[in-house]
Design a protein around this motif. Sequence first.
Motif, PDB file in Angstrom:
ATOM      1  N   CYS A 100       1.013  -1.108   0.064  1.00  0.00           N
ATOM      2  CA  CYS A 100      -0.158   0.036   0.085  1.00  0.00           C
ATOM      3  C   CYS A 100       0.789   1.188  -0.119  1.00  0.00           C
ATOM      4  CB  CYS A 100      -0.972   0.179   1.167  1.00  0.00           C
ATOM      5  SG  CYS A 100      -2.163  -1.170   1.329  1.00  0.00           S
ATOM      6  N   ARG A 101       1.878   1.126   0.792  1.00  0.00           N
ATOM      7  CA  ARG A 101       2.806   2.230   0.882  1.00  0.00           C
ATOM      8  C   ARG A 101       3.417   2.473  -0.506  1.00  0.00           C
ATOM      9  NH1 ARG A 101       7.842   2.997   4.740  1.00  0.00           N
ATOM     10  NH2 ARG A 101       8.702   1.660   3.177  1.00  0.00           N
ATOM     11  N   ILE A 104       1.219   4.370  -2.849  1.00  0.00           N
ATOM     12  CA  ILE A 104       0.913   5.699  -2.594  1.00  0.00           C
ATOM     13  C   ILE A 104       1.914   6.475  -2.895  1.00  0.00           C
ATOM     14  CG2 ILE A 104       0.467   7.174  -0.386  1.00  0.00           C
ATOM     15  CD1 ILE A 104      -1.089   4.980   0.674  1.00  0.00           C
ATOM     16  N   VAL A 159      -9.734  -3.234   1.149  1.00  0.00           N
ATOM     17  CA  VAL A 159      -8.353  -2.845   0.855  1.00  0.00           C
ATOM     18  C   VAL A 159      -8.392  -2.229  -0.448  1.00  0.00           C
ATOM     19  CG1 VAL A 159      -5.927  -3.184   0.724  1.00  0.00           C
ATOM     20  CG2 VAL A 159      -7.118  -4.180   2.590  1.00  0.00           C
ATOM     21  N   MET A 163      -7.818   1.696  -1.539  1.00  0.00           N
ATOM     22  CA  MET A 163      -6.734   2.074  -2.197  1.00  0.00           C
ATOM     23  C   MET A 163      -7.176   2.953  -3.697  1.00  0.00           C
ATOM     24  SD  MET A 163      -3.904   1.741  -1.013  1.00  0.00           S
ATOM     25  CE  MET A 163      -2.789   2.088  -2.368  1.00  0.00           C
ATOM     26  N   LEU A 167      -5.724   6.754  -4.506  1.00  0.00           N
ATOM     27  CA  LEU A 167      -5.342   6.696  -5.648  1.00  0.00           C
ATOM     28  C   LEU A 167      -5.883   8.015  -6.418  1.00  0.00           C
ATOM     29  CD1 LEU A 167      -4.213   3.220  -7.116  1.00  0.00           C
ATOM     30  CD2 LEU A 167      -2.627   5.321  -6.099  1.00  0.00           C
ATOM     31  N   ARG A 180      -0.103  10.043   4.453  1.00  0.00           N
ATOM     32  CA  ARG A 180       0.587   8.644   3.873  1.00  0.00           C
ATOM     33  C   ARG A 180       0.220   7.336   5.084  1.00  0.00           C
ATOM     34  NH1 ARG A 180       6.573   7.172   2.365  1.00  0.00           N
ATOM     35  NH2 ARG A 180       6.622   7.293   4.674  1.00  0.00           N
ATOM     36  N   ILE A 184      -2.249   4.195   5.500  1.00  0.00           N
ATOM     37  CA  ILE A 184      -2.056   2.593   5.963  1.00  0.00           C
ATOM     38  C   ILE A 184      -2.488   2.379   7.011  1.00  0.00           C
ATOM     39  CG2 ILE A 184       0.219   1.162   5.983  1.00  0.00           C
ATOM     40  CD1 ILE A 184       1.591   3.222   4.239  1.00  0.00           C
ATOM     41  N   ILE A 187      -6.064   1.475   6.601  1.00  0.00           N
ATOM     42  CA  ILE A 187      -6.447   0.113   5.916  1.00  0.00           C
ATOM     43  C   ILE A 187      -6.009  -1.142   6.884  1.00  0.00           C
ATOM     44  CG2 ILE A 187      -5.263  -1.463   4.290  1.00  0.00           C
ATOM     45  CD1 ILE A 187      -4.735   1.324   2.621  1.00  0.00           C
TER      46      ILE A 187
END
Length: 219
Positions: A100-101, A104, A159, A163, A167, A180, A184, A187
Amino acid sequence: MANINPTRRAEIGREKRARTRAQLVEAANSLFARQAVESVTVDDVVREAGVAKGTFYVHFDSLEALTAAVAEELVQSFDEMLQPGRVSLSEPALRIAFGCRAFIDKALNDSRWAAVAARMTAATPKGGENIRRRLFEDLQQLPTGSPEETSAELKLEVVVGIMLQILRALGEGRLSSLDRDAVINAILRAIGLGAQEAELVVERLPTTVPEKSSRAAAN
């Protein structure tokens, strides 16, 4: 062509269709790099690709379908670059947070990429098959609590949904790097981690994502 057998003729036809489809995807990619995704038209794409307008509709039902194909290619190629870093992590929660990070950070560095990737959900809600599969595997490996706990299938959709929204927001400039870690953390909380556990996972993430791999692949 008269001496080519039917099997080879069919193969040549498939190869030609594949090349034309790739031309259209590349043309859209080039246009998206120069102007807003929303401003690109089918006429723009066929002019950039150097093909007839009717040819476009042989390969894609709509501009949204082409955008989804571009996004799929962008997302899949980036995800493949992340694999060495991802598999080096032994804990499923860390792998999920790492992925995920990385996405991002990529979106923060390339708003066009973020906008195109987010558009994928409109045309292909279940796009990114390999990414979804790996994420689902990680979710299945998370420690479980009560039998009533949310299923891995539902967590997957949560999730992916979060995301995609993130985005989109990053592509539109509505979020920044300051958001950020909070994203996370949210999530991780959404898939069942406690507040302290989620915070520890974020703190234990590797300090860098494999941008070096991305650069190497580009060279």
